[in-house]
Design a protein around this motif. Structure first.
Motif, PDB file in Angstrom:
ATOM      1  N   LEU A   1      26.688  46.049  42.836  1.00 46.20           N
ATOM      2  CA  LEU A   1      27.062  46.949  41.740  1.00 46.20           C
ATOM      3  C   LEU A   1      28.046  46.289  40.779  1.00 46.20           C
ATOM      4  N   TYR A   2      28.944  45.484  41.331  1.00 50.19           N
ATOM      5  CA  TYR A   2      30.011  44.875  40.530  1.00 50.19           C
ATOM      6  C   TYR A   2      29.493  43.755  39.617  1.00 50.19           C
ATOM      7  N   LEU A   3      28.704  42.857  40.163  1.00 47.14           N
ATOM      8  CA  LEU A   3      28.293  41.679  39.403  1.00 47.14           C
ATOM      9  C   LEU A   3      27.511  42.032  38.127  1.00 47.14           C
ATOM     10  N   PRO A   4      26.541  42.940  38.179  1.00 47.37           N
ATOM     11  CA  PRO A   4      25.852  43.291  36.923  1.00 47.37           C
ATOM     12  C   PRO A   4      26.785  43.917  35.884  1.00 47.37           C
ATOM     13  N   ALA A   5      27.827  44.607  36.352  1.00 48.18           N
ATOM     14  CA  ALA A   5      28.757  45.243  35.412  1.00 48.18           C
ATOM     15  C   ALA A   5      29.511  44.214  34.573  1.00 48.18           C
TER      16      ALA A   5
ATOM     17  N   VAL B   1      39.620  43.805  34.372  1.00 47.27           N
ATOM     18  CA  VAL B   1      38.835  43.718  35.599  1.00 47.27           C
ATOM     19  C   VAL B   1      39.820  43.872  36.748  1.00 47.27           C
ATOM     20  N   ALA B   2      39.761  45.009  37.424  1.00 47.45           N
ATOM     21  CA  ALA B   2      40.825  45.348  38.373  1.00 47.45           C
ATOM     22  C   ALA B   2      40.354  46.430  39.327  1.00 47.45           C
ATOM     23  N   PRO B   3      41.117  46.675  40.410  1.00 42.12           N
ATOM     24  CA  PRO B   3      40.772  47.796  41.290  1.00 42.12           C
ATOM     25  C   PRO B   3      41.008  49.121  40.573  1.00 42.12           C
ATOM     26  N   SER B   4      40.130  50.073  40.818  1.00 40.94           N
ATOM     27  CA  SER B   4      40.392  51.435  40.373  1.00 40.94           C
ATOM     28  C   SER B   4      41.276  52.114  41.414  1.00 40.94           C
TER      29      SER B   4
END
Length: 364
Positions: A76-80, A18-21
């Motif tokens: 977008l992030y939380l559901p992922a 879990v990190a920045p792209s």
């Protein structure tokens, strides 16, 4: 890229990162990509969950509006994070302040909900202030992780001061991407590759370069990076009529080896930092390095051995160091050679077994 033969991977097949792209171009994004590639090369299944998911087509303009940008990003992030159910170990990259609350904290909570082992990989040079001032907004979450990993002894000491035991595993650089070459004679071709934000003090880098130019009109400076200070830095160069400064803007990682190859001296003026990958890349490419002693930098750039250290906010001292280096070619060459040996400590073969051991059930 090396071998994990000392530790098998049989008990931990899937690692969630879990990190920045690289849509956010910075040290953490580069480290996350390099680690993901290296782990995949060793046989791990890598599940990459970006903390900055791409917006749907036609909605990119929202990134220009701060509050809406954050809201859409979280939607977008939380559901992922549901994907963390597939992982054996969740490896969460962490910065500080609000970024910590918006990205690592939800990942930590999701990991605990799914009963997953979780590693917090903390990178920020602002740790002392973050841990000292944010109280209940940081410490309860730190206590929920199985292991805190930091890339430097500098950060390990900061965390120890707040009662946390950490494990130090260095950042990595793929030296095979960089063409090391001898720079004899050393030329006044300078490079800065830090983003244009206040804590990197690129303004001081420009001031030092302007002083160098008074004695070496042939000197050049390439400024790689982007950020909130770009326009004022460009204005300063124009107002002071400083010649031979090239603002290269955002440069993708795969293009950086060519940028380093064009330069001879890497300069860094940061006042907040940890273990900059840019310095490791400069070592790998054979550049001479002159830097301020911020964060873990003194353990990387050992004064007079692998580079030169100058005080913070002292561009005149940096300029003197640059000119001295150009006048002492043999000393500069010796430091570059030692730096190339030093950077091997930061390669995948040197740290791979440490990550494998950490990911195993006995390590986390």
């Amino acid at each position: 890229m090396g071998s994990m033969s000392a530790v098998t991977i049989s008990d931990s097949q899937t690692i969630a990162l879990v990190a920045p792209s690289l849509d956010i171009l910075g040290g953490q994004g580069v480290q996350a990509k390099d680690l993901a590639d290296a782990l995949a090369g060793e046989g791990f299944e890598v599940l990459f969950i970006p903390i900055n998911p791409r917006f749907p087509p036609g909605m990119g303009w929202l990134r220009r509006i701060p509050f809406l940008r954050t809201l859409v990003n979280q939607l977008l992030y939380l559901p992922a994070l549901r994907e963390l159910r597939r992982a054996d170990v969740v490896h969460v990259f962490s910065a500080s302040y609000w970024s910590f609350l918006l990205s690592p904290v939800p990942a930590i909570l999701a990991s605990r909900l799914f009963n997953k082992r979780v590693v917090l990989n903390y990178h920020s040079g602002e740790a002392q202030d973050h841990l000292g001032k944010w109280g209940v907004l940081v410490h309860p979450w730190l206590r929920m992780v199985d292991k805190i990993v930091v890339p430097s002894t500098y950060l390990a000491k900061v965390f120890a001061g707040f009662g946390y035991q950490t494990r130090v595993i260095r950042n990595i650089v793929d030296t095979s991407l960089f063409q090391y070459r001898d720079r004899s004679p050393l030329q006044p071709r300078l490079l800065s590759s830090r983003n244009l934000e206040p804590y990197y003090r690129v303004d001081n880098t420009l001031r030092a370069f302007a002083l160098v130019q008074r004695k070496r009109p042939d000197a050049t400076l390439t400024v790689v990076g982007y950020g909130s200070e770009e326009e004022q830095l460009r204005q300063w160069v124009r107002a002071n009529r400083v010649a031979n400064v090239r603002f290269a803007g955002r440069v993708e990682p795969e293009q950086m080896p060519a940028i380093y190859d064009e330069a001879d001296i890497f300069i860094n003026s940061s006042v907040v930092d940890n273990q900059p990958v840019s310095i490791l890349e400069a070592f790998a490419a054979g550049l001479s390095v002159i830097s301020t002693p911020t964060g873990d930098i003194p353990s990387m750039v050992k004064r007079g051995l692998t580079g030169e250290i100058v005080p913070q906010d002292a561009p005149e001292v940096m300029a003197e160091a640059i000119l001295k280096l150009l006048e002492n070619q043999s000393q500069a060459a010796a430091m570059r050679n030692r730096a190339r040996t030093e950077v091997e400590k930061y390669t995948w073969p040197s740290v791979s077994s440490e990550w494998a051991e950490l990911y195993s059930r006995g390590g986390v």
